[in-house]
Write an enzyme that holds these catalytic residues in place. Structure first.
Site, PDB file in Angstrom:
ATOM      1  N   GLU A   1      10.245   0.663  10.315  1.00 57.07           N
ATOM      2  CA  GLU A   1      11.209   1.759  10.135  1.00 57.07           C
ATOM      3  C   GLU A   1      10.454   3.035  10.441  1.00 57.07           C
ATOM      4  OE1 GLU A   1      14.290   1.315   9.327  1.00 57.07           O
ATOM      5  OE2 GLU A   1      14.395  -0.620   8.307  1.00 57.07           O
TER       6      GLU A   1
ATOM      7  N   LYS B   1       0.849  -1.209   0.000  1.00 58.53           N
ATOM      8  CA  LYS B   1       0.000   0.000   0.000  1.00 58.53           C
ATOM      9  C   LYS B   1       0.873   1.243   0.000  1.00 58.53           C
ATOM     10  CE  LYS B   1      -1.785   2.596   3.252  1.00 58.53           C
ATOM     11  NZ  LYS B   1      -1.755   3.955   2.680  1.00 58.53           N
TER      12      LYS B   1
ATOM     13  N   GLY C   1       7.210   4.515   8.240  1.00 55.05           N
ATOM     14  CA  GLY C   1       6.341   5.670   8.440  1.00 55.05           C
ATOM     15  C   GLY C   1       6.493   6.222   9.843  1.00 55.05           C
ATOM     16  N   SER C   2       5.434   6.809  10.341  1.00 55.46           N
ATOM     17  CA  SER C   2       5.533   7.517  11.610  1.00 55.46           C
ATOM     18  C   SER C   2       5.566   6.547  12.787  1.00 55.46           C
ATOM     19  CB  SER C   2       4.353   8.473  11.770  1.00 55.46           C
ATOM     20  OG  SER C   2       3.191   7.732  12.017  1.00 55.46           O
ATOM     21  N   THR C   3       6.161   7.016  13.871  1.00 54.02           N
ATOM     22  CA  THR C   3       6.260   6.198  15.071  1.00 54.02           C
ATOM     23  C   THR C   3       4.872   5.891  15.643  1.00 54.02           C
ATOM     24  OG1 THR C   3       8.472   6.930  15.584  1.00 54.02           O
ATOM     25  CG2 THR C   3       7.152   6.184  17.434  1.00 54.02           C
TER      26      THR C   3
ATOM     27  N   GLU D   1      10.141  14.874  16.093  1.00 51.18           N
ATOM     28  CA  GLU D   1      10.490  14.850  14.677  1.00 51.18           C
ATOM     29  C   GLU D   1       9.619  15.868  13.935  1.00 51.18           C
ATOM     30  OE1 GLU D   1       9.430  11.331  12.419  1.00 51.18           O
ATOM     31  OE2 GLU D   1      11.337  11.462  11.355  1.00 51.18           O
TER      32      GLU D   1
ATOM     33  N   CYS E   1      13.381  10.289   7.286  1.00 47.07           N
ATOM     34  CA  CYS E   1      13.344   9.817   8.671  1.00 47.07           C
ATOM     35  C   CYS E   1      14.738   9.839   9.298  1.00 47.07           C
ATOM     36  CB  CYS E   1      12.740   8.424   8.757  1.00 47.07           C
ATOM     37  SG  CYS E   1      13.449   7.282   7.576  1.00 47.07           S
TER      38      CYS E   1
ATOM     39  N   GLY F   1       3.472   3.159  13.692  1.00 52.25           N
ATOM     40  CA  GLY F   1       4.277   1.976  13.980  1.00 52.25           C
ATOM     41  C   GLY F   1       3.871   1.324  15.285  1.00 52.25           C
TER      42      GLY F   1
END
Lengths: 480, 316
Positions: free
Chosen positions: A260, A186, A238-240, A391, A294, A243
Site C-alpha cells: 500500500e 515493525k 509506506g512510501s512508493t 505526493e 496516502c 515499496g
C-alpha cells in the site's frame, strides 16, 4: 488560529494522566519484552513539543531472526486452532482496545502529533472495528469464497508507517491472525509506542507466545524482515520508493506481497455539487491528519465555472481551522510527524512557488516548538507542476480546473498513482459514469476519507497492489 | 415593497424566474450536512468561554408562551422573568424578547416597559398559517398597533410544497409591509413540514428575497423543530445572502432546544458558520421556553461551584 471573535474557546486539553509511558521499552519477542541483541536504543519524541517520550529498543537483523523463529514456532499451534478459538482471542483484543481506547488515543496523539479529536473519534473506533470484523471471519473462512479450508501462509512480516500507527497495525494484524498466520511487525521509528502498548494488550488477552511480535526499528530492520527466508508473506504500507525496493527484494522468492504505497488523490468537484458539503469534503480530504494520508485528496479538480466561488468558500473555511496543541479537544490541525517530514513538505511547497503556482494560507500563528505547517493551498496549478504530480504528504492542496467530465477523468487519471478519488455532484448518473472511468482503488462520492473494515482498500499503478479490509483482505493472508 | 438586491438581478420578476432561481441553488447533501453539524457539536466549551456563552445565550432567548390558556397574569409573570431572569443575581442579562400571541402584546409591552426587552408576536394565523391573507394582515396590524417590536409570521407551507413560490413571496412582502418600520419580521418556515434540506435552503432564500429580517426554523408545534443541521443550513444561507447582497439577516432556531449544552452547540454553529457578526441578539435568537431555566441553573453552578436545582429558579 481561531477566527477573530468574542467567542474564543478556552483551552480544553485531554488529560495526559490516562496514559503511563515508561521511560524505556524493549522489543516484544515470543511474548516477552527484551533488549535488542546489540543493545541499541532510540528515542521517540512528541512532534508537537519535541519532548522525548521514551527510549525504545532498536531491532537489528539478529532480533528479526529471533522474532521470525518465535513466530514460526507459534505458527504450528496457532494455525491448528479451530477458527472459533482464534476468534475468541481477537474478540478479546477488540474489547480490550475499546476499554483502553482513551489511553491509546492520548498515547497516539502524543507520539504522532495528530489531534486527539481524530485519534479518539476516527482511529480508535476503527482499530477496534477491524479486530471485531476479522474476529467474525475467523471461523467462517470456508465461506469466504476461496474454497473449502483455505490455508494460512505462515509467518507474516509486516512494516507499517507513522501516519496511522495503531490503525495500520490493526489492518495488518487482524486479518493475519484471523486466517491463522503469525506476525512479526515493525512499526515506524517515529511512532513505536502504540504498537508496544498493543504488545501489552496481546499479553492481557492471553494470546499465545510468539503469535504477535513487535520490533521497533529503522529501515534496516524492515529490510531484514522482508529478506528473512522464513517469512512467507510481506505486507508493507509506506512510501512508493521503499515499496519498489521491497518488490525488488522479494522478486523471485515464493513470498506473497501486498503493498500500500503513495497517492495523489483527485477530488473532483462538478458545478452542480452540494457546495457547502463539497468544501467540507475537500477539507477532510486534505487536512485530515495534516494531509499525512496516502489516500488524501491532495489534487482538487474543480470545474472552471465554479472555481472562484468554491475557492472563496474554501478559503473562508480554512480560516476557521484551529491549529495547535493536538491534545486540545478543539484542535483541528495538529503537528507534522517529524522534522524530516516537515522539511520535505517545506521543500515541495517552495518548489511549487518557484514553478509559478500561487500559494495561500490563512492567517495562522504556529507554536514555537514542535513541527508545524500551516494549511496551505495552491491555485493556478497545472498538470505540469511538481506539486500536481508528487505526493507531498502534508497539509497542502493543489487546485486545478477542468471544463468537461471527460477532461476531469483524463486529469484525474493522469498520475503515476491510483489510490483514491472523490466525486462531488448532485447527479447520480454522473457519479456512476465518472467512477467507472477512474483508475483508483477507492472512489468516494459526496464524501471523502471514510473508512470501514468491511470495505477493501488498495491501489492501482504506483499506489501498490493487493487489498486490505473486507473479504478481499483475507485473500492476502491465505493460500488460495 | 422591498426590491431584490441588484446583485441578484430580477429573480422575483415572475413565477418562473423565481422558481428557476430557487431550484438553481446548490443542492444539500444530507449526510454531509448532518456530519458537519455533529462534528461542530463536539467542540469542548469550558470555563470563561462557557460563562460567555451562557450569558450570550440568555440574552438571545425569546422567552415564549404560546398556549391557548395564556392569561394576562401568565404573560406578566413571563415579562418579569425576561427582565430579571435570575432574581438572586442581578448581573444576569435580560432575555432578548418575550414572544406571545397578538392579543397579549399590550400586556407584554407593559410588563417589560423600560427594560429594553422586546415584545415579539406570532401573527399571521399562527401556527397553521391557514387563513386568508386579509385575516393574516389584520393579525399583524393588531399586533403592531399594540406595540409589537417583532412579528413572527408563518409561511403557507401548503403553497410552498405545491411549488407556488410567488404566492409565498407575495405573502411575506405583504406582511413585511404591514410591519412597517417599527417591527422586525421573522419568517417561520416550519422546517419539519418542509421536510427536505433542499426545501429549507430554498425557503431561506425565498424569505430573504422577500425582505425577512430573521429566518426562523419552526413554530415549536410540530414533531421536528430546530435541529443543529437545519440551523447550520440556514446559517449558511444568511452568510451567502450577505456575501451576495450585503444585507444581513438573522436566524432563529425554535422548538426543542432545552439544555445549555444544546444552546452552546448552536452558538458554536453560529461562530464557525456565519461568523462572529451573528453572535449578538440582534442577529441570533433562541425560540425557547424551558431553555432559560437550564441556562440559569448552569450559570449559578459556574458562579457557586454547586448545582442548585429547579427550586432556585422561577417556574414562570
Amino acid at each position: 488560529m481561531a477566527s477573530a471573535s468574542a467567542f474564543e474557546y478556552a483551552p480544553a486539553p485531554e488529560s495526559r494522566s490516562v496514559v503511563d509511558i515508561a521511560p524505556s521499552y524493549g522489543l516484544f519477542i515470543d511474548g516477552e519484552f527484551t533488549e535488542a541483541a546489540d543493545g541499541k536504543v532510540f528515542k521517540t519524541v512528541s512532534p508537537s513539543t519535541e519532548e522525548v517520550l521514551s527510549e525504545v529498543a532498536q531491532a537489528g537483523a539478529e532480533d528479526v531472526d529471533r522474532a521470525v523463529k518465535a513466530a514460526r514456532r507459534a505458527f504450528e499451534k496457532w494455525s491448528a486452532l479451530p477458527g472459533s478459538e482464534r476468534a475468541k482471542y481477537l474478540f478479546r483484543i477488540a474489547r480490550i482496545i475499546q476499554e483502553r481506547s482513551r489511553e491509546l488515543a492520548v498515547l497516539e496523539t502524543l507520539d504522532n502529533g495528530k489531534p486527539i479529536k481524530e485519534t479518539r473519534d476516527a482511529d480508535l473506533p476503527l482499530v477496534a472495528a477491524h479486530f471485531f470484523y476479522y474476529a467474525g471471519w475467523a471461523d467462517k473462512l470456508d465461506h469466504a469464497g476461496f474454497g473449502a479450508n483455505p490455508r494460512p501462509l505462515g509467518v507474516a512480516g509486516q512494516v507499517i508507517p507513522w501516519n496511522f500507527p495503531l490503525l495500520m497495525l490493526a489492518w495488518k494484524i487482524a486479518p493475519a491472525l484471523a486466517t491463522g498466520n503469525t506476525v512479526v511487525l515493525k512499526p515506524a521509528e517515529t511512532t513505536p509506542l502504540s504498537a508496544l502498548f498493543f504488545a501489552d494488550i496481546c499479553r492481557q488477552a492471553g494470546l499465545p507466545k510468539g503469535v504477535v511480535n513487535i520490533l521497533p526499528g529503522y529501515g534496516d530492520a524492515g529490510a531484514a524482515l522482508v529478506e528473512h527466508p522464513d517469512v512467507n508473506k510481506v505486507a508493507f504500507t509506506g512510501s512508493t520508493a521503499v515499496g519498489k525496493a521491497i518488490a525488488r527484494q522479494v522478486a523471485g522468492t515464493d513470498k506473497k506481497v501486498t503493498l500500500e504505497l503513495g497517492g495523489k488523490g483527485a477530488n473532483i468537484v462538478f458545478d452542480d455539487a452540494p457546495i457547502d458539503q463539497a468544501v467540507e469534503g475537500v477539507v477532510t480530504g486534505i487536512f485530515f491528519n495534516q494531509g499525512q494520508v496516502c489516500c488524501a485528496g491532495s489534487r482538487l479538480l474543480v470545474q472552471e465555472s465554479i472555481h472562484d466561488e468554491l475557492l472563496d468558500s474554501l478559503k473562508r473555511r480554512l480560516s476557521t481551522l484551529r491549529l495547535g496543541d493536538p491534545l486540545d479537544k478543539n484542535t483541528d490541525i495538529g503537528a507534522i510527524n517529524s522534522a524530516e517530514q516537515l522539511s520535505r513538505i517545506t521543500s515541495l511547497v517552495e518548489q511549487g512557488e518557484a514553478e509559478g503556482a500561487e500559494r495561500w494560507s490563512p492567517a495562522c500563528a504556529l507554536p514555537s516548538s514542535g513541527y508545524w505547517f500551516a494549511p496551505t493551498l495552491f491555485t493556478n496549478v497545472t498538470q505540469a507542476h511538481t506539486i500536481a504530480r508528487d505526493e507531498i504528504f502534508g497539509p497542502v492542496l493543489s487546485v486545478l480546473t477542468f471544463r468537461t467530465p471527460d477532461e476531469a477523468v483524463a486529469k484525474a487519471n493522469n498520475s503515476q498513482y491510483g489510490l483514491s478519488a472523490g466525486i462531488w455532484t448532485e447527479k447520480g448518473s454522473r457519479i456512476l459514469a465518472v467512477a467507472s472511468k477512474l483508475r483508483a482503488g477507492v472512489i468516494w462520492s459526496n464524501t471523502f476519507n471514510k473508512f470501514d473494515p468491511t470495505s477493501p482498500f488498495g491501489g492501482y499503478k504506483e499506489s501498490g497492489f493487493g487489498r486490505e479490509g473486507g473479504r478481499h483482505g483475507l485473500e492476502a493472508y491465505l493460500d488460495v | 415593497m422591498p426590491t431584490t438586491a441588484p446583485a441578484l438581478g430580477d429573480v422575483t420578476a415572475s413565477d418562473s424566474t423565481l422558481r428557476r432561481f430557487l431550484h438553481g441553488l446548490p443542492g444539500v447533501d444530507t449526510v454531509g450536512l448532518e456530519a458537519r453539524a455533529a462534528s461542530l457539536g463536539t467542540r469542548s466549551i469550558k470555563t470563561t468561554a462557557k460563562a460567555y456563552a451562557i450569558d450570550l445565550a440568555i440574552s438571545m432567548v425569546d422567552l415564549t408562551t404560546l398556549e391557548g390558556a395564556d392569561t394576562p397574569g401568565k404573560v406578566r409573570a413571563l415579562g418579569a422573568k425576561a427582565v430579571h431572569p435570575d432574581p438572586t443575581d442581578r448581573t444576569t442579562p435580560t432575555t432578548a424578547a418575550v414572544c406571545v400571541y397578538p392579543d397579549m402584546v399590550a400586556t407584554a409591552k407593559d410588563a417589560v416597559a423600560g427594560s429594553g426587552v422586546k415584545v415579539a408576536s406570532v401573527a399571521t394565523a399562527f401556527p397553521a398559517g391557514r387563513a386568508a391573507l386579509d385575516v393574516k394582515l389584520a393579525d399583524v396590524h393588531d399586533a403592531v398597533a399594540a406595540g409589537a417590536d417583532e412579528i413572527d409570521m408563518v409561511i403557507d407551507r401548503g403553497a410552498f410544497l405545491a411549488g407556488k413560490y410567488m404566492k409565498v413571496y407575495d405573502e411575506i412582502t405583504a406582511v413585511k409591509e404591514a410591519c412597517g418600520t417599527s417591527a422586525r419580521l421573522k419568517v417561520i418556515f416550519e422546517t419539519g413540514e418542509l421536510s427536505t434540506y433542499d426545501n429549507i435552503r430554498r425557503a431561506s432564500w425565498l424569505g430573504m428575497l422577500a425582505g425577512a429580517d430573521f429566518i426562523k426554523t419552526s413554530t415549536g408545534k410540530v414533531a421536528v423543530n430546530a435541529t443543529p443541521a437545519n440551523t447550520l443550513l440556514m446559517l449558511e444561507a444568511v452568510r451567502d445572502f450577505r456575501a451576495q447582497t450585503g444585507v444581513q439577516v438573522g436566524v432563529k432556531p425554535a422548538g426543542g432546544i432545552r439544555t445549555t449544552k444544546d444552546a452552546i452547540k448552536f452558538l458554536v454553529l453560529v461562530n464557525e458558520t456565519a461568523g462572529a457578526d451573528w453572535l449578538d441578539n440582534h442577529w441570533f435568537r433562541f425560540g425557547a421556553s424551558s431553555l432559560l431555566n437550564d441556562l440559569l441553573m448552569q450559570r449559578q453552578k459556574l458562579a457557586t461551584g454547586r448545582y442548585s436545582g429547579p427550586d432556585y429558579v422561577t417556574v414562570d
